[in-house]
Design an enzyme around this catalytic site. Structure first.
Site, mmCIF file in Angstrom:
data_model
loop_
_atom_site.group_PDB
_atom_site.id
_atom_site.type_symbol
_atom_site.label_atom_id
_atom_site.label_comp_id
_atom_site.label_asym_id
_atom_site.label_seq_id
_atom_site.Cartn_x
_atom_site.Cartn_y
_atom_site.Cartn_z
ATOM 1 N N ASP A 62 0.860 -1.189 0.000
ATOM 2 C CA ASP A 62 0.000 0.000 0.000
ATOM 3 C C ASP A 62 0.890 1.230 0.000
ATOM 4 O OD1 ASP A 62 -2.302 1.758 0.366
ATOM 5 O OD2 ASP A 62 -3.350 -0.025 1.073
ATOM 6 N N HIS B 33 -3.312 2.898 -4.810
ATOM 7 C CA HIS B 33 -2.644 2.654 -3.519
ATOM 8 C C HIS B 33 -1.199 2.191 -3.755
ATOM 9 C CE1 HIS B 33 -5.795 3.486 -0.651
ATOM 10 N NE2 HIS B 33 -6.659 2.792 -1.362
ATOM 11 N N GLU C 180 -10.366 2.072 -4.686
ATOM 12 C CA GLU C 180 -10.055 3.494 -4.507
ATOM 13 C C GLU C 180 -8.960 4.021 -5.439
ATOM 14 O OE1 GLU C 180 -11.155 4.107 0.145
ATOM 15 O OE2 GLU C 180 -9.190 3.242 -0.263
HETATM 16 C C1 ACM Z 1 -10.901 -0.491 1.380
HETATM 17 O O1 ACM Z 1 -11.287 -0.337 2.556
HETATM 18 N N1 ACM Z 1 -10.404 0.534 0.708
HETATM 19 C C2 ACM Z 1 -10.979 -1.775 0.721
#
Ligand code: ACM
Ligand code: ZN
Length: 623
Positions: free
Chosen positions: A202, A277, A344
């Site tokens: 991440d 991410h 996201e």
């Molecule tokens: C998440 O909580 N962005 C999967």
């Protein structure tokens, strides 16, 4: 309800200190997750340090037999290997012919005056039977020496409701050691959770060794150290400041953990986030950003929103990078699934990038969501050639998914519903029930956490099969999972605090039949499990003392007010005058009472005579 409560008050385990070890007589069971069927019988069986264990149809050197023997010995039980036919034994038998009802993971336990027998079709079933047996022993079994433990005779038949009983841990926002991960796997095994979703990459750090791209580890695994201040309160990196916080798992460590998990019948699912991410990747390899993105990426050190870092979808060397990384991931993780993230990903860079736009045009795609789907499907094809399937967060549905992708539904349940309607498998992790980075108590009395409280009571209401699915569609829901994002979780000790006791509730929601769930019983079992977990060395949250309000309307327009509570033994006092404390004339709550709409009712909660938290107020309105 009341009856259960009374029975549980009698559920005492009596201890007698004798010689160099205690003795205990167990009268009732407190198993979590609740088994499918329990029948208590007359008589009992006493386990002593003379009791032997026996393995039938299963070698003493199998993983499970070794685990059982070692665990019993760690509990100070001198467990010689015996013969079930001639000795008073705790015996473990693999069925000769399959018992259909027990399936792959089920087991049966029979405690009789002559011994204890655990049977199953598989080693996994025997392992779970053994976990249940452990929970039949006194709460302090992990830390105390017992000379004798007398168990009531009973028959237990048990098997899981769902095949996917997951626990997710983010090791990017904060890093956890191999020892921590093993402790987590032990916890999962205790509650028959079987899928460890390991969020390895991440924006805040890349956590797995990749030999072909050494900068992922030399650069991407490290950030400036702000661990001494709360998330979001650290200063930005200073000019020339060294990146000291972080780390990554060496391949040998990954193998060690995967092996440790396998011994506990837990599959490990690595998550490698694409295409968003990914600040840590771009910090290490800036050329993987979009052509027009001149950001100097750093491994993020705190809140980072919106997450604009994105791998360029039009750059062939990005695709090659993903295949190369997967080439190193695949041999480390024997389980069939690899999680590719997909959540996201802000696509504003893609909208402006000539390479991404050229790719969209060349492939005849309609938009950037479809470009994300193309990337993911390319990786999926690559993985499929090597026998792997993908899981992705529910955003993977936005631009379309292949029929083999499994959807992890976190933005509510709608992603899973959509997936199931298309015949795709889905796993339920809706934030409302499954996000354990949310406070579990009153934020005024808890260390900082991510979001509004998600109390134990609410987790226990989690029902993974949403109304409205056909039987066929419901079969697509593999199960559910608790997710622990670790922005506010600096170390594993605090992770335990966020997980416990909520993970117990999650385990019961995923294993036990829906009609075996029983909140008052579960609440009373938590008394034992909190004690048990504390003896095992886990850090357990005491509980949320805000009463749970229930209202219903009467024909005359008045409203009935009732309260429920989270911690066994809580006494609630209430008042309509704003002074619910005992000494100020608060009324002890015993049953629902009537008020007019608009009445303000305040409450004070006591445990063992001590006032807990604050006075809570509720304005009672018509629904
Ligand atoms: C998440 O909580 N962005 C999967
Ligand atoms: Zn691009």
């Amino acid at each position: 309800m009341k009856k259960t409560y009374q029975i549980l008050l009698c559920a005492l385990i009596t201890f007698v200190v004798a010689g160099c070890g205690k003795t205990a007589k167990v009268d009732t069971l407190s198993i979590v997750p609740e088994p499918v069927y329990v029948n208590m019988k007359e008589g009992n069986f006493t386990i002593s340090n003379q009791t032997k264990i026996a393995f039938e149809n299963i070698g003493q050197n199998t993983t499970t037999a070794k685990y059982i023997t070692k665990t019993m010995r760690q509990m100070h039980m001198r467990t010689a290997i015996g013969n079930a036919a001639t000795d008073q034994c705790v015996s473990f038998l693999l069925n000769d012919s399959i018992n259909i009802e027990l399936g792959e993971e089920g087991y049966m336990i029979e405690v009789q005056p002559t011994g204890i027998r655990i049977t199953a079709n598989t080693e996994t079933g025997l392992f779970y039977g053994f976990q249940t047996l452990m929970q039949m022993l006194p709460d302090d079994i992990s830390s105390e020496r017992y000379k004798k433990i007398t168990l009531p005779c009973c028959t237990i038949l048990d098997y899981p409701r769902f095949e996917w009983r997951g626990s997710h841990l983010d090791v990017s926002r904060h890093f956890f050691t191999v020892k921590d991960i093993k402790k987590h796997l032990d916890l999962m095994a205790t509650y028959k959770l079987n899928k460890f979703h390991w969020h390895l990459t991440d924006d805040h750090g890349w956590r797995i060794e990749i030999e072909k791209y050494p900068l992922l580890n030399d650069v991407g695994s490290w950030r400036v150290d702000r661990a001494d201040v709360a998330w979001g309160e650290g200063e930005p990196a200073h000019e020339g400041e060294e990146n000291r916080y972080g780390g990554f798992y060496k391949k040998e460590e990954i193998k060690e953990i995967v092996e440790y998990a396998a011994q506990r019948h837990i599959d490990v699912i690595p998550e490698i986030e694409i295409p968003g991410h990914c600040s840590e990747i771009l910090a290490a390899y800036p050329h993987m950003a979009c052509a027009n993105d001149d950001t100097t990426y750093q491994v993020q050190i705190g809140p980072y929103w919106p997450p604009r870092a994105i791998l360029c979808g039009g750059n062939d060397s990005v695709m090659q990078f993903l295949y190369d990384v997967m080439d190193e991931i695949i041999p480390l993780f024997p389980y069939q699934y690899i999680h590719i993230g997909g959540d996201e990903a802000v696509k504003s860079n893609w909208e402006r990038c000539p390479r991404c736009q050229a790719r969209i045009k060349e492939l005849g795609l309609e938009n950037e969501d479809q470009l994300q789907s193309w990337m993911i499907m390319e990786v999926e094809k690559y993985l499929q050639l090597q026998g792997k399937q993908i899981i992705g967060w529910d955003e993977i549905l936005d631009g379309g998914v292949s029929s083999h992708a499994t959807v992890m539904s976190w933005q509510g349940m709608k992603g899973a519903v959509k997936a199931a309607q298309h015949g795709n498998h889905a796993i339920m992790t809706p934030t409302d029930y499954c996000y354990f980075d949310y406070y579990q108590g009153n934020p005024n009395f808890c260390p900082p956490a991510m979001n509004h409280p998600l109390p134990l009571y609410k987790v226990y209401q989690f029902e993974p099969i949403p109304a409205g699915l056909t039987t066929e569609q419901a079969r697509c829901i593999l199960g559910g999972q608790a997710n622990l994002w670790t922005e506010y979780v600096n170390d594993y000790h605090h992770a335990e605090y966020m997980l416990l006791p909520r993970l117990c509730a999650m385990a019961e929601c995923l294993w036990s039949p829906a009609d075996r769930k029983n909140w008052p019983l579960f609440r009373s079992k938590m008394v034992h499990h909190k004690a048990r977990l504390t003896h095992m060395g886990y850090n357990v949250f005491e509980g949320y003392f805000k009463p749970v309000l229930f209202t219903s309307q009467n024909n005359d327009g008045t409203l009935n007010v009732g309260f429920d509570w989270e911690v066994e033994g809580t006494e609630i006092y209430y008042s309509t005058q704003g002074t619910p404390e005992k000494e100020k004339g608060g009324i002890r709550y015993t049953e629902p009472f009537q008020v007019k709409p608009g009445t303000v009712v305040s409450t004070a909660s006591y445990l063992n005579g001590e006032l807990k938290e604050e006075v809570y107020t509720f304005t009672i309105e018509k629904k």
